[in-house]
Design a protein around this motif. Sequence first.
Motif, short mmCIF file in Angstrom:
data_model
loop_
_atom_site.label_atom_id
_atom_site.label_comp_id
_atom_site.label_asym_id
_atom_site.label_seq_id
_atom_site.Cartn_x
_atom_site.Cartn_y
_atom_site.Cartn_z
N VAL A 239 0.86 -1.18 0.00
CA VAL A 239 0.00 0.00 0.00
C VAL A 239 0.90 1.23 0.00
O VAL A 239 1.89 1.30 0.73
CB VAL A 239 -0.97 0.01 1.21
N GLY A 240 0.57 2.17 -0.86
CA GLY A 240 1.36 3.39 -0.97
C GLY A 240 0.48 4.59 -1.19
O GLY A 240 -0.75 4.49 -1.29
N GLY A 241 1.11 5.73 -1.28
CA GLY A 241 0.35 6.95 -1.49
C GLY A 241 -0.04 7.60 -0.18
O GLY A 241 0.73 7.59 0.80
N GLU A 242 -1.24 8.11 -0.12
CA GLU A 242 -1.70 8.92 1.01
C GLU A 242 -2.28 8.05 2.13
O GLU A 242 -3.49 8.02 2.38
CB GLU A 242 -2.71 9.95 0.53
N VAL A 243 -1.40 7.26 2.78
CA VAL A 243 -1.76 6.52 3.98
C VAL A 243 -0.76 6.87 5.07
O VAL A 243 0.32 7.38 4.80
CB VAL A 243 -1.77 5.00 3.73
N VAL A 244 -1.14 6.58 6.31
CA VAL A 244 -0.28 6.96 7.44
C VAL A 244 1.03 6.20 7.41
O VAL A 244 2.10 6.77 7.61
CB VAL A 244 -1.03 6.72 8.77
N PRO B 25 2.71 3.78 4.78
CA PRO B 25 2.81 2.98 3.56
C PRO B 25 3.88 1.91 3.69
O PRO B 25 4.83 2.05 4.45
CB PRO B 25 3.17 4.03 2.50
N GLY B 26 3.71 0.83 2.93
CA GLY B 26 4.71 -0.22 2.96
C GLY B 26 4.12 -1.58 2.64
O GLY B 26 3.03 -1.70 2.09
N ALA C 270 -2.41 -0.10 7.38
CA ALA C 270 -1.45 0.97 7.07
C ALA C 270 -1.77 2.25 7.83
O ALA C 270 -1.22 3.30 7.53
CB ALA C 270 -1.43 1.24 5.57
N GLY C 271 -2.65 2.17 8.80
CA GLY C 271 -2.97 3.34 9.62
C GLY C 271 -4.09 4.19 9.08
O GLY C 271 -4.43 5.21 9.66
N GLY C 272 -4.69 3.76 7.94
CA GLY C 272 -5.78 4.53 7.36
C GLY C 272 -5.27 5.64 6.45
O GLY C 272 -4.07 5.93 6.38
N PRO C 273 -6.20 6.26 5.72
CA PRO C 273 -5.81 7.32 4.79
C PRO C 273 -5.45 8.61 5.52
O PRO C 273 -5.91 8.86 6.64
CB PRO C 273 -7.08 7.51 3.93
N THR C 274 -4.62 9.41 4.89
CA THR C 274 -4.28 10.72 5.43
C THR C 274 -5.37 11.72 5.04
O THR C 274 -6.27 11.41 4.26
CB THR C 274 -2.93 11.20 4.90
N GLU C 275 -5.25 12.92 5.57
CA GLU C 275 -6.23 13.95 5.26
C GLU C 275 -6.14 14.41 3.81
O GLU C 275 -7.06 15.02 3.28
CB GLU C 275 -6.03 15.16 6.19
N ARG C 276 -5.02 14.09 3.14
CA ARG C 276 -4.85 14.49 1.75
C ARG C 276 -5.39 13.46 0.77
O ARG C 276 -5.34 13.66 -0.43
CB ARG C 276 -3.36 14.72 1.45
N ALA C 277 -5.90 12.33 1.28
CA ALA C 277 -6.27 11.21 0.42
C ALA C 277 -7.53 11.50 -0.38
O ALA C 277 -8.49 12.09 0.13
CB ALA C 277 -6.46 9.95 1.25
N TYR C 278 -7.52 11.05 -1.62
CA TYR C 278 -8.70 11.10 -2.49
C TYR C 278 -9.47 9.79 -2.27
O TYR C 278 -9.05 8.71 -2.65
CB TYR C 278 -8.26 11.21 -3.96
N LEU C 279 -10.65 9.90 -1.60
CA LEU C 279 -11.35 8.73 -1.10
C LEU C 279 -12.39 8.19 -2.06
O LEU C 279 -12.96 7.13 -1.80
CB LEU C 279 -12.00 9.05 0.25
N LYS C 280 -12.70 8.89 -3.14
CA LYS C 280 -13.73 8.39 -4.04
C LYS C 280 -13.27 7.13 -4.77
O LYS C 280 -14.05 6.20 -4.97
CB LYS C 280 -14.14 9.47 -5.03
N GLN C 281 -12.01 7.12 -5.16
CA GLN C 281 -11.50 5.97 -5.89
C GLN C 281 -10.07 5.67 -5.45
O GLN C 281 -9.32 6.58 -5.10
CB GLN C 281 -11.50 6.23 -7.40
#
Length: 725
Positions: free
Chosen positions: A387-392, A394-395, A412-423
């Motif tokens: 898992v990568g990108g906007e997660v707390v 990644p790895g 992975a700690g869930g998405p960050t506040e910057r994450a695009y959650l629609k897709q």
Amino acid sequence: LRNILVEKVGENSRKIGGELKQFGYDLFASSPTTFAPVTDIPIPPEYVLGPGDELKLQYYGSRNDSLTLIVDREGVVELPEIGTISVAGLSFQETKALLSQNIHEKLIGVNVSVSMGRLRSIRVFVLGDVRHPGSYLVSGVSTMSNALFVAGGVSKKGSLRHIYLKRKGQVKGQLDLYDFLLHGDSSKDQRLMPGDVIFVPPVGKLVAVAGEVVRPAIYELRNEHNVKQILALAGGVTATADIAHAQIERLDGKQGATRFDLDLRHRAGQSMRVRNGDLLMLYRIPDVHHNMVTLQGQVKRPGDYGFHKGMTLGSLIRSKEDLLKDAYLDYVLIQRTMPDRSLKVLRIPLRPLLQKGGKKADVALQDEDKIVVLAKSAIEPMAQVYVGGEVVSPGRFPLTSGMRLLDLLMAAGGPTERAYLKQVEITRYQVIDGEKRHSKHFVIDLKRAMAGDDEANILLQPYDVLNIRRISNWRNVEVVEVRGEVRFPGRYPIEEGERLSSLIERAGGYTHDAYLGAAVFSRASLREEQQKKLDEIARQLEGEIARLETQSATLTDPKAVAQRQASIESAKKILQQTQEAKATGRLVIQLRDLQAMKGTSFDIGLKDGDSLYIPKRPDAVLVMGQVYNNTALVYQEHLDVDDYINRAGGPTRLADEDHIYIVHASGIVEPVKGGWSRTKVLPGDAIVVPESLEQFNALQSALDWSKVLYQVGVALASMKTIGIL
């Protein structure tokens, strides 16, 4: 309209159920290709006899005999020993009475039993929106529905609710198949007469009902006008329907589609009128559980358990007997919902808990905890997912049995506040024929997955890569600094597209002492680029000096050696100046009154790290380079370039007097041409007297020494001209 409605329902059905169909048309799914006369059903007393009908008579009493009579084209039957009797137009009941009376009167001691034999066939017409319109021969006891079956049934363009029976041009009846399908009422299914016409008009107004109802479908309207009546057609709502949050999607020829929220607990929601093309949607009650913990993975009794205060991990996993053989004993994962509804994944040692005296290693559970016991075979060696990108965090993570998209996301700690959650994007790898690896990318609707849709919360496969993308317009906090002669100097956060005039306004505007002509605007990206150029010059100088020192060792002429050594020393001095020079990233601007500045090319857009310095009016003029005294002189309005150079001791013998230039306080560089006295000197300016190139020509260098000296001179002057250094 029907096609548009079916397509629209299909879109929504992916969220709330399966694809919708028009109600009632399945009745004709197995229509017969032929229609045999009906001979084995009781004949109703009101059946009207006609040519071709067969009557069977059974005598008993003083005479035992049986007769078969056929109604001829004249509508009469020939009764032996009695004569002809007209039965055309009589009902079966009337015919029985007439025959019994004649036999009783003319045959003494004879009684008779009258029954129907083979029935005649009649020709009727089935027209309109049916699958096979035309003329058909049907049994004399056939009804409207029998004739519809013969014609293949009603097409989906035809109406089920307004089927007409016409006789001699007059409407004799109307059949609503919904009465039969929904209530089992066939009272309006009239019997046919020869020459009757069954006419099916086009389908009427349609309303679709999707989601949590007994019969989701597309219904044709007749006398139904409101939501309550439509729900009655659909069999009512199910026990899982969220009746407080129903919706109607309505087609509008001008604006497209609009939605209305309904609360079906109240009369206002139930009495809302419906229109042709409406889509009524009832969603499932949100699947939210409380006071529950979930045990998953390599355990013998996985599932949900009731939570109570003081519940611990040891109360769910008491010993190894509660685990499967493949259970991984080093640690267990606990997914926990924090008070702010964020998710946290805990890694708890499992082996100490299972040992004697393991209560010390026990941990308290909380409501909504999800405990996952991993599989040993998946860990050693473990299949992994990424898992990568906007997660707390990644790895890489171990792929556990039944692991789904959300399990990996939360691990992975869930998405960050910057994450695009629609897709979210998943990359999946597959080895084809053991020869090459093929990759494919597909996107998943994360909102559906987080709402509990198992179809969206897909099962993961080994080496899947989950990429959580960033919101396109997300920007970290960007800050610029303004110093010097403004009312409120300091650091200011900026928004995208903000300009220099806006920054100065926010800083309170200029003070009375501000000297706008010497304002210094610097930018981090320019500073990096300028420093690269200075560093490149320094590297070239070092290489050139090393080459010249090697060559000078081969010279034998003392005069040539002395000349070469003097040139090398001059080059080393320039190298030192170049290494000491630090780029400022200055961008030349011209400040002016704020209102006059707006809309000009100097009202530049701001970027993170920009800096603006507005000094007070300088009192000095710098004279530097090949003069006997590099110094700062007090600015005097009547003095010119010649005066300042002379007061600095004048040019040295190494000076290039033909290429003197001024670095103005504004940052603009102006060459001094046609005599020094013709160039205007302003407060804060720096007069640079460069070194003559003649001594560098002796180096026979590939370097352009004029550019080297110019770059160094401008860099030094731009830093000192208004007292920043």
